[in-house]
Structures are given as structure tokens and as C-alpha cells.
Design a protein around this motif. Structure first.
Motif, PDB file in Angstrom:
ATOM      1  N   HIS A   1       3.118  -1.014   4.810  1.00  9.43           N
ATOM      2  CA  HIS A   1       1.745  -1.489   4.989  1.00  9.43           C
ATOM      3  C   HIS A   1       1.328  -2.339   3.784  1.00  9.43           C
ATOM      4  O   HIS A   1       1.552  -1.944   2.633  1.00  9.43           O
ATOM      5  CB  HIS A   1       0.782  -0.324   5.160  1.00  9.43           C
ATOM      6  CG  HIS A   1       0.971   0.421   6.447  1.00  9.43           C
ATOM      7  ND1 HIS A   1       1.496   1.695   6.505  1.00  9.43           N
ATOM      8  CD2 HIS A   1       0.725   0.058   7.730  1.00  9.43           C
ATOM      9  CE1 HIS A   1       1.553   2.090   7.761  1.00  9.43           C
ATOM     10  NE2 HIS A   1       1.087   1.121   8.524  1.00  9.43           N
TER      11      HIS A   1
ATOM     12  N   VAL B   1      -1.997  -4.533   2.197  1.00 16.42           N
ATOM     13  CA  VAL B   1      -3.453  -4.709   2.255  1.00 16.42           C
ATOM     14  C   VAL B   1      -3.797  -6.122   1.800  1.00 16.42           C
ATOM     15  O   VAL B   1      -3.218  -6.659   0.852  1.00 16.42           O
ATOM     16  CB  VAL B   1      -4.161  -3.673   1.363  1.00 16.42           C
ATOM     17  CG1 VAL B   1      -5.669  -3.938   1.321  1.00 16.42           C
ATOM     18  CG2 VAL B   1      -3.890  -2.264   1.867  1.00 16.42           C
TER      19      VAL B   1
ATOM     20  N   ILE C   1      -5.168   2.132   9.101  1.00 17.93           N
ATOM     21  CA  ILE C   1      -3.786   2.485   9.426  1.00 17.93           C
ATOM     22  C   ILE C   1      -3.738   3.489  10.575  1.00 17.93           C
ATOM     23  O   ILE C   1      -2.931   3.370  11.494  1.00 17.93           O
ATOM     24  CB  ILE C   1      -3.068   3.045   8.180  1.00 17.93           C
ATOM     25  CG1 ILE C   1      -2.915   1.939   7.122  1.00 17.93           C
ATOM     26  CG2 ILE C   1      -1.703   3.629   8.551  1.00 17.93           C
ATOM     27  CD1 ILE C   1      -2.358   2.429   5.808  1.00 17.93           C
TER      28      ILE C   1
ATOM     29  N   TRP D   1       0.815  -1.210   0.000  1.00 20.08           N
ATOM     30  CA  TRP D   1       0.000   0.000   0.000  1.00 20.08           C
ATOM     31  C   TRP D   1       0.851   1.263   0.000  1.00 20.08           C
ATOM     32  O   TRP D   1       0.535   2.226  -0.695  1.00 20.08           O
ATOM     33  CB  TRP D   1      -0.938  -0.002   1.199  1.00 20.08           C
ATOM     34  CG  TRP D   1      -1.810   1.204   1.316  1.00 20.08           C
ATOM     35  CD1 TRP D   1      -1.622   2.300   2.115  1.00 20.08           C
ATOM     36  CD2 TRP D   1      -3.012   1.462   0.571  1.00 20.08           C
ATOM     37  NE1 TRP D   1      -2.627   3.215   1.942  1.00 20.08           N
ATOM     38  CE2 TRP D   1      -3.505   2.724   0.987  1.00 20.08           C
ATOM     39  CE3 TRP D   1      -3.719   0.752  -0.390  1.00 20.08           C
ATOM     40  CZ2 TRP D   1      -4.665   3.283   0.473  1.00 20.08           C
ATOM     41  CZ3 TRP D   1      -4.888   1.305  -0.907  1.00 20.08           C
ATOM     42  CH2 TRP D   1      -5.338   2.559  -0.477  1.00 20.08           C
ATOM     43  N   ASP D   2       1.938   1.280   0.791  1.00 19.71           N
ATOM     44  CA  ASP D   2       2.771   2.480   0.871  1.00 19.71           C
ATOM     45  C   ASP D   2       4.211   2.088   1.190  1.00 19.71           C
ATOM     46  O   ASP D   2       4.533   0.910   1.399  1.00 19.71           O
ATOM     47  CB  ASP D   2       2.227   3.462   1.921  1.00 19.71           C
ATOM     48  CG  ASP D   2       2.102   2.835   3.301  1.00 19.71           C
ATOM     49  OD1 ASP D   2       2.835   1.856   3.590  1.00 19.71           O
ATOM     50  OD2 ASP D   2       1.272   3.295   4.101  1.00 19.71           O
TER      51      ASP D   2
ATOM     52  N   VAL E   1      -5.192  -4.660   7.172  1.00 22.09           N
ATOM     53  CA  VAL E   1      -3.869  -4.094   6.904  1.00 22.09           C
ATOM     54  C   VAL E   1      -2.880  -4.726   7.868  1.00 22.09           C
ATOM     55  O   VAL E   1      -3.143  -4.818   9.074  1.00 22.09           O
ATOM     56  CB  VAL E   1      -3.858  -2.559   7.070  1.00 22.09           C
ATOM     57  CG1 VAL E   1      -2.443  -2.009   6.870  1.00 22.09           C
ATOM     58  CG2 VAL E   1      -4.823  -1.910   6.078  1.00 22.09           C
TER      59      VAL E   1
ATOM     60  N   VAL F   1      -8.903   1.740   4.176  1.00 24.05           N
ATOM     61  CA  VAL F   1      -7.506   1.451   4.530  1.00 24.05           C
ATOM     62  C   VAL F   1      -6.854   2.575   5.333  1.00 24.05           C
ATOM     63  O   VAL F   1      -6.208   2.301   6.358  1.00 24.05           O
ATOM     64  CB  VAL F   1      -6.695   1.105   3.268  1.00 24.05           C
ATOM     65  CG1 VAL F   1      -5.191   1.089   3.569  1.00 24.05           C
ATOM     66  CG2 VAL F   1      -7.129  -0.250   2.719  1.00 24.05           C
TER      67      VAL F   1
ATOM     68  N   VAL G   1      -2.282  -4.490  11.858  1.00 19.55           N
ATOM     69  CA  VAL G   1      -2.498  -3.056  12.076  1.00 19.55           C
ATOM     70  C   VAL G   1      -3.971  -2.776  12.332  1.00 19.55           C
ATOM     71  O   VAL G   1      -4.335  -2.036  13.241  1.00 19.55           O
ATOM     72  CB  VAL G   1      -2.000  -2.240  10.868  1.00 19.55           C
ATOM     73  CG1 VAL G   1      -2.373  -0.765  11.007  1.00 19.55           C
ATOM     74  CG2 VAL G   1      -0.486  -2.387  10.714  1.00 19.55           C
TER      75      VAL G   1
ATOM     76  N   ALA H   1       5.125 -10.130   9.536  1.00 19.92           N
ATOM     77  CA  ALA H   1       4.320  -8.905   9.581  1.00 19.92           C
ATOM     78  C   ALA H   1       3.451  -8.913  10.827  1.00 19.92           C
ATOM     79  O   ALA H   1       3.159  -9.967  11.402  1.00 19.92           O
ATOM     80  CB  ALA H   1       3.450  -8.789   8.336  1.00 19.92           C
TER      81      ALA H   1
ATOM     82  N   ARG I   1       1.585  -4.842   8.701  1.00 22.50           N
ATOM     83  CA  ARG I   1       2.787  -4.038   8.459  1.00 22.50           C
ATOM     84  C   ARG I   1       4.027  -4.922   8.579  1.00 22.50           C
ATOM     85  O   ARG I   1       4.162  -5.721   9.515  1.00 22.50           O
ATOM     86  CB  ARG I   1       2.877  -2.889   9.461  1.00 22.50           C
ATOM     87  CG  ARG I   1       4.101  -1.993   9.247  1.00 22.50           C
ATOM     88  CD  ARG I   1       4.055  -0.743  10.113  1.00 22.50           C
ATOM     89  NE  ARG I   1       3.839  -1.071  11.511  1.00 22.50           N
ATOM     90  CZ  ARG I   1       2.830  -0.603  12.230  1.00 22.50           C
ATOM     91  NH1 ARG I   1       1.942   0.211  11.683  1.00 22.50           N
ATOM     92  NH2 ARG I   1       2.702  -0.931  13.514  1.00 22.50           N
TER      93      ARG I   1
END
Length: 374
Positions: free
Chosen positions: A108, A110, A267, A103-104, A147, A263, A137, A134, A149
Motif C-alpha cells: 500500500h 499513500v 484500506i 505505508w506497509d 491509497v 488510511v 484502493v 498500481a 496498491r
């Protein structure tokens, strides 16, 4: 009679047989030679053929190859460990698998809520790298989104470009990338088969605006991206409709516009908004058993938009049914799930018009949609 004359016929027979045997051997040698020659001829003909030059890929093929090569490194292969109780009361560790996407740049990822639900440990594998553990979140079972991380964030993370599901059209080409049956980084192609489908999730809720596609989606594809021909995320693959449990040309994806609302909330807050008006509905099976069409109210919370609009719940003492919500913004709400779907469609902080029936009288009231989790 002397012995030698008597042996003469026998000698003649032996000579004849010898000649015949020699002829037979000669014939066999000639035949064998012919066979060997034929085999040698076949061996020469079976040599590898020269390859004809193909030339470049067609423009549409080049576009698909480029789409896959640019997006696949951002698609995650997710594996989970879940502790379950066996029939003897002992604990067993079971494993699951699914898909997700970056996602970023903060790490993160998804995926679907059902992919990581109840997992003790979650691992994410990106591209050809080693699995990275992971941590959770946030999750939204009502939208089947979650989500996670990465505990170790690689330096070269590439988020999947975000598109919009609002302007999708039936018939346009879409691509799904995921890990069906544990087969990593699989690309399938299809069309947008239909729009505005509804997907049942949890607590009598449905995701509205769902994308239907005939791109092959199988177990393990869940949580992976659905892309348009520009390589943008337009949906999250979530479910299939099939009697066999495998792809039958009907798959569903949660729309990107909804994903882009849920989302960031997961987060930032670890949860997603839960649209409502402050009522507790009567169980749908009881309503159906009573032959009532619509949403019957078990309770109306004090100070809520429903209370401010004057809605009256079922009276257990007198048996009076009270108000029955039969439509939202003109759309019939014959079931609780359709009522919830209309509130989802409207969104938090927006107003909706309820059609309400009490006895033989029907009226319309304006009610504001609020986040029930606040």
C-alpha cells in the motif's frame, strides 16, 4: 658617370634595410620566445591543485544523510495517465506526476487524492527500480488522501516509520522528500512554521490541524512525506501558497494523526468516515447573500442526532429561517467550512455542544457526531 659608383648608395640602403629587417625578425623571435615562455609558465601554474582532506561530516550532517538514505527508498515517484476530452471532442491522454510513500509491507502506498484523481493508470517507482503499475484502493477527497496498491510487491519494501503530529512544536526541524518538477528523490529542510492551520479540500470541507512549514514544497512534492529529525512521518505534503505556483516558504502538510485514522479505513473499506450530525445545510452563498452569519439548515434527517436534538430547518413555505448554528464547542462557525472543520476536530462517535440561534433566542444543545457514510 660609371654605373657602379652610381649604385653604391643603393647598395648601402639595401644593406641598412637588411640589417633593420634582421633586427626586426630577431626582436620578433625574442618576443615570441618570451610569450611562449610566459604561456608555458601559466600552463604550469594552471595544473590541478591538490585536494585538502576534509575530515568526517559534522554530527548533524551525518544525521541528515542517514535520514535521507534510510527514507528515500520508501518514497514513491508516482506518474499517472488520465484521459481528457479536447476542444474537438476527441480523447487525449495526459500525464501527471506526484509523490507518495510506502505505508506497509502489503504494497500500500499513500499519496494525495488530487495526485491520482481520475487517473486511468497509475505507476509507482521506488528507489532506482522500474515503475510498477498500481491499482486504486480508496480515496478521501475531504482529506486529500488516497491509497493505491502495487500490483507487484517487491520483497524489500520498507514502510516509512510513523510518528505523531500531536506533540509537534513550532520551530522544530522537518524534512520533505519528494519529486518536485519530476526531479526524483529531492530532500529539503525547514521548520514547523505554524500548527493548527486549516486547508480547504472538497465539498466545503477543511482539513484541520494542518502543519505549516517553510521546507521547500513545489509541484510534484504532493503526497510525499514530511519527516521529523528522527525520520518519522509527521505529515503528508499537500499544498503550497504561492502566487507563482512555486515554493515561497509556505507549505502545508496533512497531520500524521489524521493520516493514521483515515488510511486504515481506506484500506479496509475503500472510504473514510464523514463526520456529521444529519443535516443538509443551505448553500453558503445564499446564506451570505441574506446577511446571515452561521449555518442555516435546509433539511434535518429523520432519526438523526440533529433531529433528536430538536433542530428545525428553514421553512420554504413560510420563509422562517429556523435554527442557525453559530458555534460548536464554543468555537464560532461563521461559515459552513468552519462548522465542518469543528465536526472533523471532534470526530465520529463523540458529542459536541452546538450554540443555536432561532430569531432572538439562543440556546445550547448536545449532539452526537456520526459517520454520514454508514
Amino acid at each position: 658617370m660609371p654605373l657602379l659608383p652610381r649604385l653604391a648608395p643603393l647598395r648601402a640602403q639595401l644593406r641598412a634595410r637588411a640589417v633593420s629587417g634582421f633586427a626586426l625578425v630577431a626582436l620578433m623571435l625574442v618576443s615570441a620566445g618570451g610569450l611562449l615562455w610566459g604561456a608555458d609558465s601559466l600552463a604550469r601554474e594552471a595544473q590541478p591543485r591538490s585536494v585538502s582532506p576534509r575530515g568526517g561530516l559534522l554530527p548533524d550532517e551525518q544525521a541528515v544523510v542517514r535520514l535521507f538514505e534510510e527514507t528515500a527508498p520508501s518514497v514513491a515517484y508516482i506518474t499517472t495517465e488520465t484521459v481528457q476530452r479536447n476542444v474537438l471532442g476527441g480523447a487525449e491522454v495526459s500525464q501527471g506526476a506526484g509523490s507518495g510513500f510506502v505505508w506497509d509491507n502489503a504494497g500500500h502506498v499513500v499519496t494525495n487524492f488530487h495526485v491520482v484523481k481520475g487517473a486511468r493508470r497509475v505507476f509507482v517507482q521506488l528507489d532506482a527500480g522500474k515503475p510498477i503499475e498500481a491499482e486504486p484502493v480508496g480515496g478521501a477527497p475531504e482529506y486529500d488522501l488516497a491509497v493505491i496498491r502495487l500490483k507487484r510487491v517487491p520483497a524489500n519494501l520498507r514502510p516509512v516509520p510513523l510518528g505523531s503530529s500531536r506533540d509537534l512544536r513550532i520551530g522544530q526541524t522537518v524534512y520533505a522528500i519528494g519529486n518536485p518538477f519530476g526531479l526524483q528523490r529531492t530532500l529539503t529542510k525547514g521548520l514547523v512554521s505554524a500548527l493548527d492551520r486549516e486547508l480547504p479540500t472538497a465539498n466545503f470541507r477543511e482539513v484541520v490541524g494542518v502543519i505549516q512549514t517553510d521546507a521547500a514544497i513545489n509541484p510534484g512534492n504532493s503526497g510525499g512525506p514530511l519527516l521529523d529529525s528522527a525520520g518519522r512521518l509527521i505529515g503528508v505534503n499537500s499544498a503550497i501558497r504561492s502566487a507563482s505556483g512555486s515554493s515561497s516558504g509556505i507549505g502545508f502538510a496533512i497531520p500524521a494523526d489524521l493520516v493514521n485514522r483515515v488510511v486504515p479505513s481506506l484500506i479496509n473499506k475503500g472510504r473514510a468516515p464523514l463526520p456529521g450530525i444529519g443535516v443538509t445545510p443551505v448553500r453558503p452563498d445564499l446564506v451570505a447573500r441574506a446577511g446571515i452569519t452561521g449555518v442555516v439548515l435546509a433539511e434535518v434527517g429523520r432519526g438523526t442526532p440533529a433531529a433528536q436534538a430538536g433542530l428545525v430547518p428553514f421553512n420554504q413555505r413560510t420563509g422562517d429561517v429556523g435554527d442557525v448554528i453559530t458555534a460548536v464547542n464554543g468555537r464560532p462557525t461563521e461559515t459552513l467550512s468552519s462548522f465542518v472543520a469543528e465536526l472533523e476536530r471532534a470526530g465520529v462517535d463523540n458529542s459536541v455542544e452546538l450554540t443555536v440561534r432561532r430569531g432572538e433566542r439562543e440556546r445550547r444543545v448536545k449532539v452526537r457526531v456520526i459517520d454520514l457514510r454508514e
